[in-house]
Scaffold this active site. Structure first.
Site, PDB file in Angstrom:
ATOM      1  N   HIS A 179       0.809  -1.221   0.000  1.00 14.57           N
ATOM      2  CA  HIS A 179       0.000   0.000   0.000  1.00 14.57           C
ATOM      3  C   HIS A 179       0.843   1.272   0.000  1.00 14.57           C
ATOM      4  O   HIS A 179       0.313   2.376   0.052  1.00 14.57           O
ATOM      5  CB  HIS A 179      -0.925  -0.031   1.227  1.00 14.57           C
ATOM      6  CG  HIS A 179      -2.125   0.851   1.117  1.00 14.57           C
ATOM      7  ND1 HIS A 179      -2.347   1.920   1.962  1.00 14.57           N
ATOM      8  CD2 HIS A 179      -3.166   0.837   0.245  1.00 14.57           C
ATOM      9  CE1 HIS A 179      -3.481   2.518   1.636  1.00 14.57           C
ATOM     10  NE2 HIS A 179      -4.008   1.882   0.605  1.00 14.57           N
ATOM     11  N   LYS A 181       2.904   4.443  -1.198  1.00 18.11           N
ATOM     12  CA  LYS A 181       2.836   5.319  -2.374  1.00 18.11           C
ATOM     13  C   LYS A 181       4.002   6.300  -2.321  1.00 18.11           C
ATOM     14  O   LYS A 181       3.992   7.281  -1.562  1.00 18.11           O
ATOM     15  CB  LYS A 181       1.511   6.097  -2.405  1.00 18.11           C
ATOM     16  CG  LYS A 181       0.285   5.217  -2.713  1.00 18.11           C
ATOM     17  CD  LYS A 181      -0.232   4.560  -1.470  1.00 18.11           C
ATOM     18  CE  LYS A 181      -1.338   3.575  -1.767  1.00 18.11           C
ATOM     19  NZ  LYS A 181      -2.646   4.173  -1.814  1.00 18.11           N
ATOM     20  N   ASP A 186      15.170  10.966  -9.696  1.00 15.46           N
ATOM     21  CA  ASP A 186      16.513  11.423  -9.322  1.00 15.46           C
ATOM     22  C   ASP A 186      16.537  11.730  -7.828  1.00 15.46           C
ATOM     23  O   ASP A 186      16.359  10.832  -7.030  1.00 15.46           O
ATOM     24  CB  ASP A 186      16.960  12.601 -10.194  1.00 15.46           C
ATOM     25  CG  ASP A 186      17.212  12.173 -11.647  1.00 15.46           C
ATOM     26  OD1 ASP A 186      17.408  10.955 -11.878  1.00 15.46           O
ATOM     27  OD2 ASP A 186      17.185  13.027 -12.537  1.00 15.46           O
TER      28      ASP A 186
END
Length: 515
Positions: A179, A181, A186
């Site tokens: 889950h 995110k 870079d």
């Protein structure tokens, strides 16, 4: 300015500390710039990254999030790392894939070919749902750039054996998910609760923070995603999956052995980053140099004193990693009388521990949650269509508890509503007593519910800041979300849309730990 005195709230939760969580070995330094804030105890659990607030930007809309990601992919030279629950299959998601393809193509055609690497981490069950899915969206990249692209699919070790054979698609996602995110380009990082799907780019409200030119933070999250990737299944160009060589299989191998290996792999990342940051801290503020700090700064050898501190909080209960849970419970425990906590979740289903802390501590709480119409499951087919009603039932039970304890003035519920939108924002903002601006926020993937604490892999960051400009950004973010809400009262539950069927009330206690 935050309070300079040091407190030790971590001691209150010492019995909860897993053996895998680092223990305090020495008191924090109160002579260096990091010593001025009361939340520095968090660095005894995780790495602490001191940055200038000018490197932190709060985003406000799905469109801004989407355009920033596309722009960042296009200019990436060294790495693109994306961790999400899933990648959708519509035209906007295809735009993202096309951006990745174009950037990879340019990296090969450059006069000096770059070593650009793309690493994508998704959940196996959610990413494999349906005939057209996250996997099929990414296969062309894998086939065309096999040396540069890695796609890892995390499979929970708790879905195995007969359960895995019997439980149908979609329902198998209730057992446990990847889950996290994190979107990284870079040395730039976006932390969010948003997935890579069209609604999250258009009309599904979430939260997003952009950390610009923060190499140590980017390195940490790259290593974290690599670690989870190493204990995940690797997507191949022919749409099969393989285990990393030498790794225990997540659902065919021994569960305990797999979880031990995963714990070690992830905790090695956390502990080594924590050690690195301590060394950097010592060199930066306590280096035994013949130069004075002013001279060194003038020579470019030292960074300006940070006014903002970033702490990555990881929760992976299947692997016995409970850092986010410990820090969140400590923050709620320590919130003093007169402090204000603004807590938001798209899915209001607090764990009993969090609920007890909200009801039993002294701070004021304003809890923002989704009205049924902006719940992501509103209008869904089948059993999933009843989930908004289950959340209404949970909300009503909590509201009744608040009222029975006479806490209505201190704990207030508010429902977000916006025509044509859904609500997925999660996190909290902490305002110290007497302050009109927040000094701390939590932002990332956890929803403060049972799933986030016990089933799924989660990551968020605590941002502590003394910068008035950044505090104003965070305050404005909170205000914009809460402005679209209405206060919950007894009358709220008398509305026809809040009538919950008897079978939903009866089933909710049995299934609330799965959604």
């Amino acid at each position: 300015m935050l309070l300079a005195c040091y407190r030790s709230p971590w001691l209150l939760l010492a019995p909860l500390l897993s053996p895998t969580v680092p223990q305090i070995t020495s008191p924090p330094c109160c002579l260096c710039p990091e010593g001025v804030h009361r939340f520095q105890w968090i660095r005894n659990l995780v790495p602490e990254f001191g940055v200038s607030s000018s490197h932190v930007r709060v985003l406000s809309s799905p469109a801004e999030f989407f355009e920033l990601m596309k722009g960042q992919i296009k200019v990436a030279k060294r790495r693109v790392v994306m961790a999400s629950l899933y990648l959708g299959t519509g035209p906007l998601e295809q735009e993202l894939v096309d951006c990745l393809e174009s950037t990879l193509e340019k990296s090969l055609q450059a006069k000096f070919p770059s070593d650009l690497k793309v690493s994508i981490l998704l959940d196996f069950t959610r990413g494999s749902r349906g005939r057209k899915n996250s996997r099929t969206m990414l296969l062309p990249l894998l086939q065309r750039f096999p040396e540069q692209v890695r796609v890892s699919l995390f499979h929970t070790p708790n879905l195995r054996g007969l359960l895995r054979l019997l439980i149908p698609e979609r329902f198998n996602e209730t057992i446990g998910l990847q889950h996290i995110k994190v979107y990284l380009f870079d040395n730039n990082v976006i932390l969010s609760g948003a997935n890579l799907s069209d609604s999250y780019f258009t009309n599904r409200q979430d939260r997003y923070v952009f950390l610009q030119d923060c190499p140590e933070i980017a390195d940490f999250f790259t290593e974290l995603v690599d670690a989870v990737g190493d204990v995940s299944l690797q997507l191949q160009g022919d749409d099969t999956v393989q285990v990393v060589e030498g790794m225990v299989h997540p659902y065919k191998g021994d569960r305990a052995a797999y979880c031990r290996a995963a714990n070690k792999r992830v905790m090695d990342v956390i502990n080594s980053a924590r050690a690195r940051q301590q060394v950097l801290h010592a060199q930066t503020f306590h280096g035994n140099s013949l130069l004075t700090q002013e001279d060194a700064a003038a020579a470019g050898d030292r960074r300006p004193a940070p006014d903002t501190w970033i702490y990555p909080l990881i929760q992976m209960k299947p692997f016995e990693i409970q850092i986010d849970e410990i820090v969140t419970e400590t923050l709620l425990t320590e919130a003093e009388r007169g402090a204000k906590v603004y807590l938001t979740t798209g899915y209001f289903n607090l764990t009993q521990a969090y609920m007890d802390l909200v009801l039993g501590t002294r701070a004021e709480y304003q809890i923002l949650l989704a009205s049924p119409e902006v719940n992501g499951f509103f209008g869904a087919k089948g059993v999933a269509g009843a989930i908004p009603a289950a959340y209404v039932h949970i909300e009503r039970q909590f509201f009744s508890e608040v009222c029975s304890l006479g806490q209505q003035e201190r704990v207030q519920l508010q429902e977000y509503w916006r025509r044509g939108w859904t609500f997925h924002a999660k996190g909290l903002w902490l305002y110290l007593a007497g302050s009109s601006l927040p000094c701390l926020t939590l932002i990332g993937s956890p929803n403060f519910g049972y799933r986030s604490v016990h089933r799924d892999l989660e990551a968020q960051i605590a941002i502590v800041t003394e910068s008035r400009a950044l505090q104003q950004q965070l305050h404005q973010e909170q205000e914009q979300l809460y402005l679209r809400s209405g206060v919950v009262s007894s009358a709220t539950f008398e509305q026809p849309s809040r009538q919950v069927k008897l079978w939903v009330k009866m089933v909710t206690p049995l299934i609330k730990n799965f959604f």
